[in-house]
Design a protein around this motif. Structure first.
Motif, PDB file in Angstrom:
ATOM      1  N   ALA A   1       0.947  -1.247  -0.080  1.00  0.00           N
ATOM      2  CA  ALA A   1      -0.083   0.093   0.095  1.00  0.00           C
ATOM      3  C   ALA A   1       0.892   1.274   0.053  1.00  0.00           C
ATOM      4  CB  ALA A   1      -1.034  -0.059   1.314  1.00  0.00           C
TER       5      ALA A   1
ATOM      6  N   LYS B   1       2.338   1.686  -5.040  1.00  0.00           N
ATOM      7  CA  LYS B   1       3.130   1.153  -6.383  1.00  0.00           C
ATOM      8  C   LYS B   1       2.163   1.118  -7.665  1.00  0.00           C
ATOM      9  CE  LYS B   1       4.329  -2.617  -4.232  1.00  0.00           C
ATOM     10  NZ  LYS B   1       3.672  -2.436  -2.816  1.00  0.00           N
ATOM     11  N   GLY B   2       0.863   0.647  -7.290  1.00  0.00           N
ATOM     12  CA  GLY B   2      -0.001   0.549  -8.126  1.00  0.00           C
ATOM     13  C   GLY B   2      -0.649   1.836  -8.886  1.00  0.00           C
ATOM     14  N   THR B   3      -0.844   2.590  -7.826  1.00  0.00           N
ATOM     15  CA  THR B   3      -1.095   4.013  -8.031  1.00  0.00           C
ATOM     16  C   THR B   3      -0.378   4.828  -8.993  1.00  0.00           C
ATOM     17  OG1 THR B   3      -2.535   3.995  -5.939  1.00  0.00           O
ATOM     18  CG2 THR B   3      -2.128   6.123  -7.059  1.00  0.00           C
TER      19      THR B   3
ATOM     20  N   ARG C   1      -2.643 -12.896  -8.880  1.00  0.00           N
ATOM     21  CA  ARG C   1      -4.021 -12.750  -8.624  1.00  0.00           C
ATOM     22  C   ARG C   1      -4.864 -13.480  -9.768  1.00  0.00           C
ATOM     23  NH1 ARG C   1      -2.703  -8.689  -5.239  1.00  0.00           N
ATOM     24  NH2 ARG C   1      -2.394  -7.271  -7.037  1.00  0.00           N
TER      25      ARG C   1
ATOM     26  N   GLN D   1       2.962 -13.887   2.963  1.00  0.00           N
ATOM     27  CA  GLN D   1       4.213 -14.741   2.578  1.00  0.00           C
ATOM     28  C   GLN D   1       4.531 -14.530   1.082  1.00  0.00           C
ATOM     29  OE1 GLN D   1       4.114 -18.596   4.176  1.00  0.00           O
ATOM     30  NE2 GLN D   1       4.397 -17.883   6.291  1.00  0.00           N
TER      31      GLN D   1
ATOM     32  N   GLY E   1       6.517  -4.773  -8.037  1.00  0.00           N
ATOM     33  CA  GLY E   1       6.673  -5.634  -6.985  1.00  0.00           C
ATOM     34  C   GLY E   1       7.308  -6.842  -7.321  1.00  0.00           C
TER      35      GLY E   1
ATOM     36  N   ARG F   1      11.497  -9.247  -5.105  1.00  0.00           N
ATOM     37  CA  ARG F   1      11.271  -8.930  -3.520  1.00  0.00           C
ATOM     38  C   ARG F   1      12.164 -10.006  -2.871  1.00  0.00           C
ATOM     39  NH1 ARG F   1       5.039  -7.740  -2.371  1.00  0.00           N
ATOM     40  NH2 ARG F   1       4.501  -7.080  -4.565  1.00  0.00           N
TER      41      ARG F   1
ATOM     42  N   GLN G   1      15.080 -13.481  -6.501  1.00  0.00           N
ATOM     43  CA  GLN G   1      14.471 -13.165  -7.583  1.00  0.00           C
ATOM     44  C   GLN G   1      15.263 -12.139  -8.508  1.00  0.00           C
ATOM     45  OE1 GLN G   1      10.650 -11.776  -6.337  1.00  0.00           O
ATOM     46  NE2 GLN G   1       9.837 -13.645  -5.638  1.00  0.00           N
TER      47      GLN G   1
ATOM     48  N   ARG H   1      -8.568   0.614   0.808  1.00  0.00           N
ATOM     49  CA  ARG H   1      -8.490   0.336  -0.792  1.00  0.00           C
ATOM     50  C   ARG H   1      -9.704  -0.146  -1.606  1.00  0.00           C
ATOM     51  NH1 ARG H   1      -3.261  -1.941  -2.846  1.00  0.00           N
ATOM     52  NH2 ARG H   1      -3.517  -3.219  -1.139  1.00  0.00           N
TER      53      ARG H   1
ATOM     54  N   TYR I   1      -8.700   2.753  -6.137  1.00  0.00           N
ATOM     55  CA  TYR I   1      -9.549   4.020  -5.472  1.00  0.00           C
ATOM     56  C   TYR I   1      -9.229   3.444  -3.809  1.00  0.00           C
ATOM     57  CZ  TYR I   1     -12.091   5.010  -9.554  1.00  0.00           C
ATOM     58  OH  TYR I   1     -12.521   5.283 -10.807  1.00  0.00           O
TER      59      TYR I   1
ATOM     60  N   ARG J   1      -9.873  -6.431  -2.060  1.00  0.00           N
ATOM     61  CA  ARG J   1      -8.928  -7.506  -2.367  1.00  0.00           C
ATOM     62  C   ARG J   1      -9.020  -8.579  -1.191  1.00  0.00           C
ATOM     63  NH1 ARG J   1      -3.052  -5.563  -4.081  1.00  0.00           N
ATOM     64  NH2 ARG J   1      -2.462  -6.740  -2.438  1.00  0.00           N
TER      65      ARG J   1
ATOM     66  N   ARG K   1       2.235  -8.906   5.747  1.00  0.00           N
ATOM     67  CA  ARG K   1       2.833  -8.553   4.445  1.00  0.00           C
ATOM     68  C   ARG K   1       3.815  -7.724   4.744  1.00  0.00           C
ATOM     69  NH1 ARG K   1      -2.700  -6.754   1.655  1.00  0.00           N
ATOM     70  NH2 ARG K   1      -1.488  -5.531   0.479  1.00  0.00           N
TER      71      ARG K   1
ATOM     72  N   LEU L   1       3.364  11.687   0.426  1.00  0.00           N
ATOM     73  CA  LEU L   1       2.651  12.849   0.009  1.00  0.00           C
ATOM     74  C   LEU L   1       1.670  12.329  -0.918  1.00  0.00           C
ATOM     75  CD1 LEU L   1       6.211  14.359  -1.711  1.00  0.00           C
ATOM     76  CD2 LEU L   1       4.999  14.964   0.436  1.00  0.00           C
TER      77      LEU L   1
HETATM   78  P1  AP5 Z   1      -1.695   0.878  -4.008  1.00  0.00           P
HETATM   79  O1  AP5 Z   1      -1.427   1.669  -5.028  1.00  0.00           O
HETATM   80  O2  AP5 Z   1      -2.815   0.085  -4.511  1.00  0.00           O
HETATM   81  O3  AP5 Z   1      -0.609   0.357  -3.330  1.00  0.00           O
HETATM   82  P2  AP5 Z   1       0.525  -0.806  -3.875  1.00  0.00           P
HETATM   83  O4  AP5 Z   1       1.852  -0.334  -3.205  1.00  0.00           O
HETATM   84  O5  AP5 Z   1       0.163  -1.021  -5.089  1.00  0.00           O
HETATM   85  O6  AP5 Z   1       0.050  -1.896  -2.666  1.00  0.00           O
HETATM   86  P3  AP5 Z   1      -0.270  -3.391  -2.785  1.00  0.00           P
HETATM   87  O7  AP5 Z   1      -1.189  -3.821  -1.745  1.00  0.00           O
HETATM   88  O8  AP5 Z   1      -0.757  -3.818  -4.151  1.00  0.00           O
HETATM   89  O9  AP5 Z   1       1.104  -3.937  -2.560  1.00  0.00           O
HETATM   90  P4  AP5 Z   1       1.728  -5.266  -2.170  1.00  0.00           P
HETATM   91  O10 AP5 Z   1       3.047  -5.285  -2.314  1.00  0.00           O
HETATM   92  O11 AP5 Z   1       1.252  -5.729  -0.643  1.00  0.00           O
HETATM   93  O12 AP5 Z   1       0.707  -6.299  -2.894  1.00  0.00           O
HETATM   94  P5  AP5 Z   1       0.933  -7.117  -4.334  1.00  0.00           P
HETATM   95  O13 AP5 Z   1      -0.357  -7.072  -5.121  1.00  0.00           O
HETATM   96  O14 AP5 Z   1       2.204  -6.689  -5.150  1.00  0.00           O
HETATM   97  O15 AP5 Z   1      -2.271   1.868  -2.947  1.00  0.00           O
HETATM   98  C1  AP5 Z   1      -2.915   1.489  -1.798  1.00  0.00           C
HETATM   99  C2  AP5 Z   1      -4.138   2.325  -1.398  1.00  0.00           C
HETATM  100  O16 AP5 Z   1      -3.489   3.552  -1.024  1.00  0.00           O
HETATM  101  C3  AP5 Z   1      -4.997   2.650  -2.496  1.00  0.00           C
HETATM  102  O17 AP5 Z   1      -6.425   2.698  -1.826  1.00  0.00           O
HETATM  103  C4  AP5 Z   1      -4.874   4.058  -3.154  1.00  0.00           C
HETATM  104  O18 AP5 Z   1      -5.948   4.819  -3.314  1.00  0.00           O
HETATM  105  C5  AP5 Z   1      -3.965   4.836  -1.827  1.00  0.00           C
HETATM  106  N1  AP5 Z   1      -3.029   5.469  -2.238  1.00  0.00           N
HETATM  107  C6  AP5 Z   1      -1.909   5.401  -3.118  1.00  0.00           C
HETATM  108  N2  AP5 Z   1      -1.255   6.470  -3.097  1.00  0.00           N
HETATM  109  C7  AP5 Z   1      -1.534   7.363  -2.130  1.00  0.00           C
HETATM  110  C8  AP5 Z   1      -1.113   8.648  -1.940  1.00  0.00           C
HETATM  111  N3  AP5 Z   1      -0.089   9.308  -2.487  1.00  0.00           N
HETATM  112  N4  AP5 Z   1      -1.880   9.339  -0.861  1.00  0.00           N
HETATM  113  C9  AP5 Z   1      -3.039   8.681  -0.373  1.00  0.00           C
HETATM  114  N5  AP5 Z   1      -3.569   7.442  -0.699  1.00  0.00           N
HETATM  115  C10 AP5 Z   1      -2.768   6.895  -1.474  1.00  0.00           C
HETATM  116  O19 AP5 Z   1       1.364  -8.358  -3.576  1.00  0.00           O
HETATM  117  C11 AP5 Z   1       0.226  -9.166  -2.909  1.00  0.00           C
HETATM  118  C12 AP5 Z   1       0.901 -10.690  -2.621  1.00  0.00           C
HETATM  119  O20 AP5 Z   1       1.250 -11.225  -3.807  1.00  0.00           O
HETATM  120  C13 AP5 Z   1       2.062 -10.530  -1.740  1.00  0.00           C
HETATM  121  O21 AP5 Z   1       1.515 -10.354  -0.305  1.00  0.00           O
HETATM  122  C14 AP5 Z   1       3.044 -11.953  -1.836  1.00  0.00           C
HETATM  123  O22 AP5 Z   1       2.019 -12.932  -1.266  1.00  0.00           O
HETATM  124  C15 AP5 Z   1       2.470 -12.095  -3.511  1.00  0.00           C
HETATM  125  N6  AP5 Z   1       3.545 -11.354  -4.364  1.00  0.00           N
HETATM  126  C16 AP5 Z   1       3.393 -10.349  -5.026  1.00  0.00           C
HETATM  127  N7  AP5 Z   1       4.784 -10.314  -5.692  1.00  0.00           N
HETATM  128  C17 AP5 Z   1       5.566 -11.281  -5.334  1.00  0.00           C
HETATM  129  C18 AP5 Z   1       6.830 -11.676  -5.541  1.00  0.00           C
HETATM  130  N8  AP5 Z   1       7.735 -10.819  -6.291  1.00  0.00           N
HETATM  131  N9  AP5 Z   1       7.512 -12.882  -4.794  1.00  0.00           N
HETATM  132  C19 AP5 Z   1       6.642 -13.626  -4.005  1.00  0.00           C
HETATM  133  N10 AP5 Z   1       5.264 -13.270  -3.793  1.00  0.00           N
HETATM  134  C20 AP5 Z   1       4.795 -12.036  -4.281  1.00  0.00           C
END
Ligand code: AP5
Length: 292
Positions: A85, A88-90, A111, A132, A161, A164, A168, A199, A209, A228, A239, A265
């Motif tokens: 959170a 990154k995605g944003t 996913r 994990q 992402g 990690r 990798q 989120r 969003y 999610r 996480r 920011l």
């Molecule tokens: P958002 O932009 O969605 O944040 P994010 O950094 O993309 O968050 P994720 O939860 O997707 O990261 P993650 O690393 O935990 O998950 P991932 O899917 O990669 O923003 C979050 C919220 O904040 C939103 O509501 C947004 O609107 C708000 N926001 C954003 N910017 C803002 C700002 N500046 N101000 C205010 N609000 C803001 O991974 C999920 C799982 O998959 C992991 O736990 C793991 O099990 C697995 N996985 C993924 N990649 C790997 C890998 N390489 N190796 C092994 N397992 C993996």
């Protein structure tokens, strides 16, 4: 890049020994001197700066070697990292809409497998639910296959992402994927839980969003938003723990090409900083292209 007044972007070696080398012509009048410098190339490839003192002005100047830019005509290859959170995605939404890179998000790929009910997806879900890392056997080839597709090759990629873990990162290097820039979003932990819990995702457009910080534009969108399965307070803490255990080992491999950005920011301000780093990178690439 450098404080030495003799150094500017037009002063490039026409036939550098290293892929890109810019230098103070007074300090390094002979390109051959480059080979005598004591630098160690980054294991991944990347920007290496060697600081020397200019003989004439006695000011410090930099010799910068961008080992990853073996071919400046190639499209951008960017990685973005940060805690859950951190945004990154944003930021990827904003970056891709301006720079038209292919967004490759490890979490999204996983996913999609979970949603398809594949064998990989079933296994991955067990790890994702516990916050994990999904084992390399599943993730590494998934990312490699996506980066190898034609659109990624032609347009360039934005890898979100991944990696990690150091294993990798090593795999990425072994497959020949060398990033130009590693963006790290830094956000204090107390903000992250609030971001995760609020989120929401639009399944139609894929947009991200937040109920407070980035609410949906219309009632129609609000009605179809989803959450999610791993976006609970309990799971984000797991996480985060996983992230904290692994982040240093990855960062140390990419520190030469890392740009740290304050992700707490407002999202537009975060993007402005990333945008400026990308603009600099493109300028460097263009300058190099002109010089070769
Ligand atoms: P958002 O932009 O969605 O944040 P994010 O950094 O993309 O968050 P994720 O939860 O997707 O990261 P993650 O690393 O935990 O998950 P991932 O899917 O990669 O923003 C979050 C919220 O904040 C939103 O509501 C947004 O609107 C708000 N926001 C954003 N910017 C803002 C700002 N500046 N101000 C205010 N609000 C803001 O991974 C999920 C799982 O998959 C992991 O736990 C793991 O099990 C697995 N996985 C993924 N990649 C790997 C890998 N390489 N190796 C092994 N397992 C993996």
């Amino acid at each position: 890049m450098a404080s030495c007044p003799h150094l500017n972007s037009s002063m490039m070696l026409s036939k550098p020994k290293h892929p890109i080398a810019s230098f103070c012509p007074l300090d390094f009048p002979n390109p051959q001197h480059l080979s005598s410098l004591s630098f160690i190339a980054s294991p991944i490839g990347g920007v290496k700066s060697v600081r020397r003192r200019c003989r004439q002005t006695n000011q410090r100047c930099s010799l910068q070697i961008l080992a990853s830019m073996d071919n400046p005509k190639k499209p951008l290859k960017i990685m973005i990292s940060g805690a859950p959170a951190s945004g990154k995605g944003t930021q990827c939404e904003l970056i891709t809409s301006k720079y038209d890179l292919v967004h490759v998000a490890a979490g999204d790929l996983l996913r999609a497998e979970v949603a398809a009910g594949s064998e990989n997806g079933k296994q991955a879900k067990e790890y994702m639910e516990k916050g994990q890392l999904v084992p390399d056997e599943i993730v590494v080839m998934m990312v490699k296959d996506r980066l190898s597709q034609q659109d990624s090759n032609e347009k360039g990629w934005l890898l979100d992402g991944y990696p990690r873990s150091s294993s990798q990162a090593t795999a990425l290097q072994a497959f020949g994927f060398r990033p130009d820039l590693f963006i790290l979003l830094e956000v204090p932990e107390e903000i992250l839980v609030d971001r995760v819990v609020g989120r929401r995702l639009d399944p139609v457009t894929g947009r991200i969003y937040h109920l407070t910080y980035s609410p949906p534009e219309t009632e129609e969108i609000a009605a179809r938003l989803t959450q999610r399965f791993d976006d609970t307070e309990e799971r984000v803490k797991l996480r985060l723990e996983t992230h904290n255990q692994n982040v240093e080992s990855v960062l140390s491999l990419f520190e030469e090409i890392t740009v740290k950005v304050d992700g707490s920011l407002p999202k537009e301000d975060v993007f402005a900083k990333i945008d400026s780093a990308l603009a600099n990178l493109i300028e460097q690439k263009n300058t190099t292209m002109l010089a070769t």
